[in-house]
Every structure is written in C-alpha cells, then in structure tokens.
Design an enzyme around this catalytic site. Structure first.
Site, PDB file in Angstrom:
ATOM      1  N   ASP A   1       0.857  -1.182   0.000  1.00  0.00           N
ATOM      2  CA  ASP A   1       0.000   0.000   0.000  1.00  0.00           C
ATOM      3  C   ASP A   1       0.891   1.227   0.000  1.00  0.00           C
ATOM      4  OD1 ASP A   1      -1.792  -2.076   0.515  1.00  0.00           O
ATOM      5  OD2 ASP A   1      -3.075  -0.817   1.780  1.00  0.00           O
TER       6      ASP A   1
ATOM      7  N   LYS B   1      -6.851   3.246  -3.540  1.00  0.00           N
ATOM      8  CA  LYS B   1      -7.295   3.247  -2.141  1.00  0.00           C
ATOM      9  C   LYS B   1      -7.561   4.674  -1.697  1.00  0.00           C
ATOM     10  CE  LYS B   1      -5.356   1.923   2.377  1.00  0.00           C
ATOM     11  NZ  LYS B   1      -4.291   1.184   3.071  1.00  0.00           N
TER      12      LYS B   1
ATOM     13  N   LYS C   1     -10.199   0.176  -2.753  1.00  0.00           N
ATOM     14  CA  LYS C   1     -10.161  -0.082  -1.313  1.00  0.00           C
ATOM     15  C   LYS C   1     -10.448   1.189  -0.535  1.00  0.00           C
ATOM     16  CE  LYS C   1      -7.024  -1.392   2.457  1.00  0.00           C
ATOM     17  NZ  LYS C   1      -5.677  -1.849   2.833  1.00  0.00           N
TER      18      LYS C   1
END
Lengths: 335, 340
Positions: free
Chosen positions: A166, A235, A271
């Site tokens: 991430d 995300k 996400k």
C-alpha cells in the site's frame, strides 16, 4: 507501463496500448487529466445518499456480512504495534469468530513494513496461509521522503514476504500540478514490487489520501493517474487524517475503475479505508460497488475494506442473524 | 357564537383545554370520530380568539438525546377514562439495541465517577423535579386517575425517594462491603461494584413513584439503565427524561423506551450485552416474567423478580430498604498481603 500487470486476463500492456499517447509526456498527461469531465458534486453526493438507503435484510444481509468479512484488510498501523499484537491480529484474521468456524477469513493483514515478516510467519503458522500480508510503504502516511527511501522501503517489505504493497502518493507534488512526478513515482514503486528471484510480484495499492486532495475533481484525476501508472488497486485514504473514506468519494473511484475497464480492458480494484466501523456502513459500500462498478467487483480480489474495528461489528451482526439475540462486545475480541 | 360547531364532548387531560376558532374547528372536527388526533376532541369554543394548542411531542430518551422511534411508530396514550392525552413513541427492537449501546458507552464514565459525585448529581435531579412538581402532579393525575392532592402526594413521595436513594451513593459500600477476617496474613476486603447495563421494566400501575423507586437504586450505585416505563402511562416517565437531560446526568446513563412492554422487554432480556434485568413491570400473571427470565438465563443476567403475589398490590410508598440497591451490585473481594 509494461509492468502494469493485474489479475485480469487482459494483456499486461493493455492500458499502454489504449491510452499510450496520454502518458507520452508531462504535458499530455496534464492535458488528459484536466480534460476529464468535472464531477457533479451535488449529484454524486445525492447518488451516494440514495444508494445508502437501500435496505438489505435476511439472507442478502447474511451474504453481505460474510462477503464484507472476506474483503477486510485487517489493519494495525500504530506506533505501538508489537510483534505480539501483530500475531494476535493474524490469529483473529485467520479465525475471526472461534465460536463459529463457518465464519470466512479476512482477505489480508495490513501492517507497517517492519512487521510484514512477523505477520507472514504468524499467518502460515496459524492456519491463515490463504491470507495475504499487506504492507504499507513509501513513507506512509505522509509520503514525504526521498524516492530512494520510498523504493528501499518497498523492496524491504516485498523481501519480507508482503503480498501487497500500500503506497501513498506524493500529495504535495499532485496538488502542485506535478503529475509527471507522481506518475513516475508510482511506476517506480510498481517496479520495486517485483520479486528479485521471480515469482508473482506484490500487488500495488495506491493511496490518494482523499481528505488532502480537497476536491472531487482531484480524486478523479488521481484515480486515472494511478490507474495509468499501473496500480492494481486504488485506495481512498490512510486512515490517519480527519476525512477518510466516504461513500461519495468511493463511488467516484468506482466510476473511475468502471470507466477504465471499459476503455482499456484492465480491471482495477478499489479499497476504501478509514472510518468504516459498522456492518451497516460496510453494506452501504457493497451496495455502491454493485450499483456502480457491478457485481464483477464484489470479490476480495477487487474490493477491500481497510478497517480494524469493522470486523467486530460484522461478527456481532453475524451472531445476531444466527441466534436472533443482539450480541455485545463481550463476545468478540478486544483489540 | 351562534355558529358554534357540534362537539365531540370529549374533553379532559392536558390536550383538550383550548379550542380553535370556530370555522376551523368545524371544518376539521367531524363529531362522530373518536378522539384521535390533536385536531379532535376539543371542548366548546367560548371566545373568538384563543391560542392554538401547542401540543407536546413525546419522544424516547436514548443516549442523552430525544429521538423518535426508529420504527416511526407511536401509540395513543389515554387518561384513566380513555380520553386521548398524547401520542407516545412506540419503541422497536432497534431502539432497544441503540439504547443498550448508549448505556454501555456511558457505563465506564458513570461507574467510574466518585460515589459522592453520583450522589450530588442525583440530588440535583431531585432539585429539578421539585421545580416541576405541578407538571408531574398533573401528568400523574391524568395517567392514574388520581385526585389532585393524591397525585401531588405521589410526586412528593417520588422526589423524597429520589433524595433518599441519592444519599445512599457513598454509604452503600460501607454497609454492603467490608473487611473480612481470614486465617492468613492478608487484608481481605469485599466491595460491591455496579453490575453494568440494567434493563428495568418499570411498574405498570405506579407511573411515577414506582418508576423513581426502581430507577434511582439502579443508577445511584453506578449502573446504567434502559428503562421501559409503564405501557399505559408513559408520559410522566418521558417528562422525567427532560429533567434528567438538564441535570448533569451523563447521556446514556438513563435511557427510556416507551412502547409495548412485551415487545421491548423480549429484546432486552435476550440481549447479550445487558447484565441485569428488573422485572418489576412484567405484569401480574407471571407468565411474561417467566419467559423473560428464561431468555435472560442465556448470558446469566442478574434477574430481580417481582415479589411473590405482588400482582397489583405493590405499595410503592412503603419503606423500600436497600434490597433494590443490593440487587444490582456484585461483590468484588481482594486479598492483599500484609507486611510484605
């Protein structure tokens, strides 16, 4: 762009071929991102609010709860994280409700890069070998570090066994209009996700920190920028600022991945992270996924929740559906 | 006022004191319909320009706020002769769930406050009640069909009862706890601690004195409460919520859910996050009490059963003793080595 592989059947170079000229130069990229249609903020929020009122009950609710559990990136990102805490989180992810073995496992355990090895070990030892280890990297959460530091951070995490990375984008550069720099940074991190000895490269999730991008237009531009640069997932946020995932900005990103697949054939995951605490919230997100991107995204491969306390609420709702009695915090773990 | 419209001849309670201008009432109030809404059930219009009624919307009390029922339902509350008084919210199981969540959230702070502080706060509630005696006396009179002086006596007794329980806050521990003699080099100390979230079914017949008599002993020791007030006469309880909201009682310590006792109680009795259950208002037949006790056994709730044969005849004005305080306390005993 050649490394922009995803789990879809489409060729890895699909984005490049469809939108190659867009990323040919800084000026072209800038022109393209600013040429994206503006976001109708009122319409977007109204749409999200409408979808948020859908009533999901009984069997559909049971399905949604299990699906949501299987989509969770169970997260601990704190300065006080200890190996013991990470291990107990892994145990919980592998077996969320010890009183009910039919409960699905979570999708991933999300930790800082120095805990990735601990998590990997704990999962393989504790019956969670199907669970991925996601590691945040690139000077999370601020992203304020030299590129070499960010890449080293990423490589360390990949070497420690992280299945997913991430990364945070450089919001400073993005807001200053330096899209080329952000683009190249994502590409470089994507490259660092490859394993030296071969094997499946780590999946790359790109965090925008929507709360710092200020406008919906910026979120749309960031989505396209990240997808063009080869993100596997986009995300919403780090969970470390005041405004995290919201229904409207997740809806906006889902529109972006839907349009991106239509344009290039490459499917990208989404996400939302931060601030999703109740089963009700999670189900609202699932409704938005289904109605915006479509059922293709209703899978842990394409949609994730970055959350920690959400799991407990989902488990309590699951117990309620099963027994007819409201459950309480005494019947789930304290974490 | 020769054009005075026909009237339903229903008057009474707090709702029917004033009328509307004749024409308006005539258009809105068909004489045949039963007294159902604020527009109906008026007394005669005597003067041309009277004030329009300002009717009170009674609401639930959950987490220090006054929400309507999540279900949107209300039910009619009538006085002892069947005249419409108000619409009370009819709580659903989700309201019960929300109330338990609020009570659980408030428990840490309330049980952690000093006993002295809790006593002061409850005493302040009594002060506020004192200032609204007349309102409560009117509501009790309407709800229970009591003559004025009897209703006032009930309210006075309730306030006195509240003060009496407030005084117990920093004394009950000395009475119920203590140092135990043990055969070893230890200090052995027992101290009563609050149980947690207590679901209280308030008495059905005594809408205010009964309510005060079951609610005060629960919260004074540090428990938080989810109260189901009298089904037929919930208005004094819902007005008590206004007093609690303005008297330093932290939000969530007391939550009031008016509605069908059977419906709300079933959810509360089965709720895994409720620690104790007071069945004072579970009814005379004992059948509901038995059902609820069975449901409560699932997570071993403490259950205070109604007195044997209590049926209709509990005398709430009698000296209550400390039994209701002790029913919702748990004794913690610590062993501490001497001289090490």
């Amino acid at each position: 762009m050649s490394s922009a592989s995803t789990a879809t059947a489409s060729p890895a170079s699909a984005p490049a071929s469809a939108l190659a000229d867009v990323t040919a130069s800084d000026a072209a990229l800038r022109r393209y991102l600013h040429g994206l249609p503006g976001v109708d903020a009122v319409g977007l929020e109204a749409r999200a609010a409408t979808l948020g009122t859908r009533s999901i009950k009984t069997t559909a609710k049971a399905y949604a709860i299990d699906l949501a559990i299987s989509m969770i990136d169970l997260t601990t990102l704190e300065g006080a994280d200890t190996p013991g805490k990470v291990r107990s989180l892994c145990a919980k992810g592998a077996n969320p409700d010890p009183s009910d073995r039919t409960t699905p496992q979570v999708a991933a355990i999300c930790v800082y890069s120095d805990m990735a090895a601990t998590a990997k070990k704990a999962l393989s030892a504790g019956g969670g070998s199907g669970i991925n280890v996601a590691s945040v990297a690139t000077a999370f959460p601020s992203g304020r570090a030299a590129l070499s530091v960010k890449l080293a951070d990423t490589r360390e995490a990949v070497a420690a066994g992280a299945d997913e990375i991430d990364m945070v984008i450089d919001r400073g550069a993005f807001l200053a209009g330096d899209y080329g720099k952000v683009f190249e940074e994502i590409q470089a991190v994507k490259d660092a996700c490859r394993r030296p000895g071969g094997g499946e490269p780590a999946h790359l999730k790109v965090i925008f920190e929507n709360g710092e991008l200020s406008t919906y237009d910026n979120i749309r531009r960031a989505s396209w920028l990240a997808m063009l640069a080869g993100a596997d997932f986009i995300k919403t946020s780090t969970g470390k600022v005041a405004v995290n995932a919201t229904l409207p900005n997740t809806l906006l990103m889902l529109e972006a991945v839907r349009d991106f697949r239509a344009a290039t054939g490459t499917q990208i995951g989404v996400k939302p992270a931060g601030g999703i605490r109740t089963a009700k919230d999670a189900i609202r997100y699932l409704v938005v996924v289904n109605e915006t991107a479509g059922p293709d995204w209703l899978s842990p491969d394409w949609f994730r929740f970055g959350a920690s306390s959400l799991l407990n609420d989902l488990l309590m709702q699951r117990q309620k559906l099963k027994t007819g009695r409201y459950s309480g915090p005494d019947y789930v773990t304290v974490d | 006022m020769s054009d005075e419209p026909k009237k339903t001849a229903k008057s009474g309670g707090t709702a029917g004191k004033t009328g509307r201008p004749a024409g308006k009432t005539a258009a809105k109030s068909p004489a045949k319909s039963p007294a159902k809404s604020p527009a109906k059930g008026r007394t005669s219009v005597r003067t041309p320009a009277r004030r329009i009624d300002v009717l009170k919307t009674y609401k639930l009390f959950v987490g220090g706020k006054f929400p309507r029922s999540e279900s949107g339902r209300v039910y009619e509350v009538t006085d002892s002769e069947g005249n419409w008084l108000a619409n009370a919210p009819q709580a659903s199981r989700k309201d019960a769930r929300d109330a338990v969540t609020a009570a659980r959230k408030a428990f840490g702070g309330w049980s952690g406050a000093t006993a002295y502080n809790r006593g002061q706060i409850l005493y302040r509630v009594a002060e506020m009640l004192e200032g609204r005696r007349e309102q409560f006396a009117a509501e009790v009179a309407a709800a229970e069909g009591l003559p004025g002086p009897a209703a006032t006596a009930q309210v006075d007794a309730a306030i006195d009862r509240w003060v009496w329980y407030a005084g117990w806050s920093d004394k009950i521990v000395q009475v119920a706890g203590g140092a135990n003699p043990v055969a070893g080099p230890f200090f052995n100390l027992s101290t009563p601690e609050p149980t947690g979230v207590v679901a209280v079914l308030a008495p059905q017949e005594s809408s205010f004195l009964g309510l005060a008599s079951v609610l005060a002993p629960v919260i004074v020791t540090g428990n938080t409460a989810v109260v189901v007030p009298s089904e037929k006469a919930p208005l004094p309880a819902l007005s008590l919520a206004e007093v609690l909201a303005t008297s330093d009682v932290p939000g969530g310590v007391v939550n009031l859910l008016s509605g069908r006792t059977r419906e709300v109680a079933a959810t509360l009795a089965a709720h895994q996050d409720v620690n104790a259950l007071d069945l004072a208002g579970a009814g005379a037949d004992g059948e509901l009490a038995k059902e609820l006790e069975t449901a409560a056994a699932e997570n071993l709730k403490r259950v205070l059963r109604p007195d044997e044969g209590a049926a209709e005849g509990v005398d709430w004005s009698a000296d209550p003793g400390t039994s209701r305080l002790l029913a919702f306390l748990e004794t913690k005993t610590v062993w501490h080595p001497i001289g090490v």
